[in-house]
Design a protein around this motif. Structure first.
Motif, mmCIF file in Angstrom:
data_model
loop_
_atom_site.group_PDB
_atom_site.id
_atom_site.type_symbol
_atom_site.label_atom_id
_atom_site.label_comp_id
_atom_site.label_asym_id
_atom_site.label_seq_id
_atom_site.Cartn_x
_atom_site.Cartn_y
_atom_site.Cartn_z
ATOM 1 N N SER A 10 5.653 62.158 -0.233
ATOM 2 C CA SER A 10 4.517 61.491 -0.881
ATOM 3 C C SER A 10 4.821 60.026 -1.134
ATOM 4 O O SER A 10 4.264 59.407 -2.031
ATOM 5 C CB SER A 10 4.184 62.198 -2.198
ATOM 6 O OG SER A 10 5.302 62.169 -3.056
ATOM 7 N N SER A 11 5.700 59.466 -0.313
ATOM 8 C CA SER A 11 6.099 58.068 -0.473
ATOM 9 C C SER A 11 6.443 57.480 0.891
ATOM 10 O O SER A 11 6.999 58.171 1.743
ATOM 11 C CB SER A 11 7.323 57.996 -1.397
ATOM 12 O OG SER A 11 8.003 56.777 -1.250
ATOM 13 N N ALA A 12 6.154 56.209 1.065
ATOM 14 C CA ALA A 12 6.472 55.534 2.327
ATOM 15 C C ALA A 12 7.978 55.389 2.524
ATOM 16 O O ALA A 12 8.444 55.158 3.634
ATOM 17 C CB ALA A 12 5.809 54.166 2.376
ATOM 18 N N THR A 13 8.743 55.538 1.459
ATOM 19 C CA THR A 13 10.197 55.423 1.565
ATOM 20 C C THR A 13 10.881 56.790 1.562
ATOM 21 O O THR A 13 12.098 56.877 1.517
ATOM 22 C CB THR A 13 10.758 54.570 0.404
ATOM 23 O OG1 THR A 13 10.388 55.190 -0.840
ATOM 24 C CG2 THR A 13 10.225 53.153 0.462
ATOM 25 N N GLY A 14 10.102 57.863 1.639
ATOM 26 C CA GLY A 14 10.662 59.206 1.643
ATOM 27 C C GLY A 14 11.368 59.527 2.945
ATOM 28 O O GLY A 14 11.126 58.912 3.989
ATOM 29 N N SER A 15 12.238 60.507 2.895
ATOM 30 C CA SER A 15 13.075 60.842 4.049
ATOM 31 C C SER A 15 12.276 61.340 5.256
ATOM 32 O O SER A 15 12.720 61.192 6.389
ATOM 33 C CB SER A 15 14.122 61.887 3.648
ATOM 34 O OG SER A 15 13.491 63.079 3.229
ATOM 35 N N CYS A 16 11.106 61.907 5.037
ATOM 36 C CA CYS A 16 10.295 62.392 6.155
ATOM 37 C C CYS A 16 9.843 61.241 7.063
ATOM 38 O O CYS A 16 9.611 61.436 8.249
ATOM 39 C CB CYS A 16 9.075 63.150 5.624
ATOM 40 S SG CYS A 16 8.195 64.099 6.872
ATOM 41 N N ILE A 17 9.758 60.060 6.496
ATOM 42 C CA ILE A 17 9.371 58.874 7.260
ATOM 43 C C ILE A 17 10.593 58.068 7.684
ATOM 44 O O ILE A 17 10.681 57.595 8.813
ATOM 45 C CB ILE A 17 8.415 57.979 6.441
ATOM 46 C CG1 ILE A 17 7.119 58.740 6.141
ATOM 47 C CG2 ILE A 17 8.110 56.667 7.172
ATOM 48 C CD1 ILE A 17 6.185 58.016 5.197
ATOM 49 N N THR A 18 11.573 57.945 6.793
ATOM 50 C CA THR A 18 12.676 57.002 7.020
ATOM 51 C C THR A 18 13.945 57.609 7.600
ATOM 52 O O THR A 18 14.742 56.886 8.190
ATOM 53 C CB THR A 18 13.049 56.303 5.699
ATOM 54 O OG1 THR A 18 13.508 57.293 4.764
ATOM 55 C CG2 THR A 18 11.861 55.552 5.121
ATOM 56 N N ASP A 19 14.158 58.899 7.463
ATOM 57 C CA ASP A 19 15.444 59.497 7.850
ATOM 58 C C ASP A 19 15.452 59.972 9.299
ATOM 59 O O ASP A 19 15.885 61.082 9.607
ATOM 60 C CB ASP A 19 15.781 60.649 6.899
ATOM 61 C CG ASP A 19 17.256 61.013 6.934
ATOM 62 O OD1 ASP A 19 18.056 60.258 7.523
ATOM 63 O OD2 ASP A 19 17.608 62.060 6.359
ATOM 64 N N THR A 20 15.007 59.128 10.201
ATOM 65 C CA THR A 20 14.930 59.518 11.609
ATOM 66 C C THR A 20 16.314 59.705 12.231
ATOM 67 O O THR A 20 16.458 60.483 13.165
ATOM 68 C CB THR A 20 14.118 58.497 12.421
ATOM 69 O OG1 THR A 20 14.685 57.201 12.241
ATOM 70 C CG2 THR A 20 12.657 58.497 11.984
ATOM 71 N N ALA A 21 17.337 59.031 11.698
ATOM 72 C CA ALA A 21 18.689 59.214 12.235
ATOM 73 C C ALA A 21 19.163 60.652 12.029
ATOM 74 O O ALA A 21 19.744 61.259 12.932
ATOM 75 C CB ALA A 21 19.659 58.228 11.591
#
Length: 161
Positions: A10-21
């Motif tokens: 529920s955040s643009a900085t959450g891991s679902c968006i940012t943790d692509t590595a």
């Protein structure tokens, strides 16, 4: 069976968006494990059934597609979801426009709801891991090894901290 990335935030900085590595590392680990299992039939069942944080086997469900849903209000992410999906076109946010999405063509569509002032976007696709990061260059053994090692170090550090 179909495999998809799975997570929600529920955040643009959450891991679902940012943790692509980490998603890529799990994807590579999954491919190495499956490759080994196909060559060596003695691989244990626990290895084949490993629980992943970001990968989901859609086999035991009625799901035949992968999906990404994104809902924003005034530039703020309210929901970002990657998961398996069925053909019923039931999404978190309803709009008739979403009924025409063609999963075979990796279609995306966005709508603006004036009442809630939200933008909702849906992407559907029907190949393994199509709703997340794709590994450039295919099966590069060196890149796979480095990412698996990187992911292993991250897991070890997470357990220490």
């Amino acid at each position: 069976s179909l495999w998809c990335y799975q997570c929600g935030d529920s955040s643009a900085t959450g891991s679902c968006i940012t943790d692509t590595a980490a998603m890529e590392a799990e994807y590579i680990e999954f491919n190495i494990t499956n490759s080994t299992a196909k060559k060596d039939q003695s691989v244990s069942e626990s290895t084949k059934i490993k629980q992943y944080q970001y990968l989901k086997n859609c086999e035991n469900t009625d799901y035949d597609k992968c999906v990404i849903e994104r809902i924003e209000e005034q530039g703020q992410v309210h929901a970002y979801i990657r998961d398996c999906h069925n053909s019923a076109n039931n999404y978190s946010f309803y709009d008739p426009k979403f009924k025409d999405l063609d999963a075979t063509r990796n279609h995306s569509s966005c709508i603006y709801d004036a009442f809630s002032k939200r933008v909702a976007c849906v992407t559907v696709c029907e190949t393994d891991f199509c709703n997340g990061p794709q590994i450039a260059g295919g099966n590069s053994s060196r890149a796979q090894l480095l990412l698996v090692l990187f992911y292993s170090v991250l897991v070890m550090l997470k357990n220490i901290i």
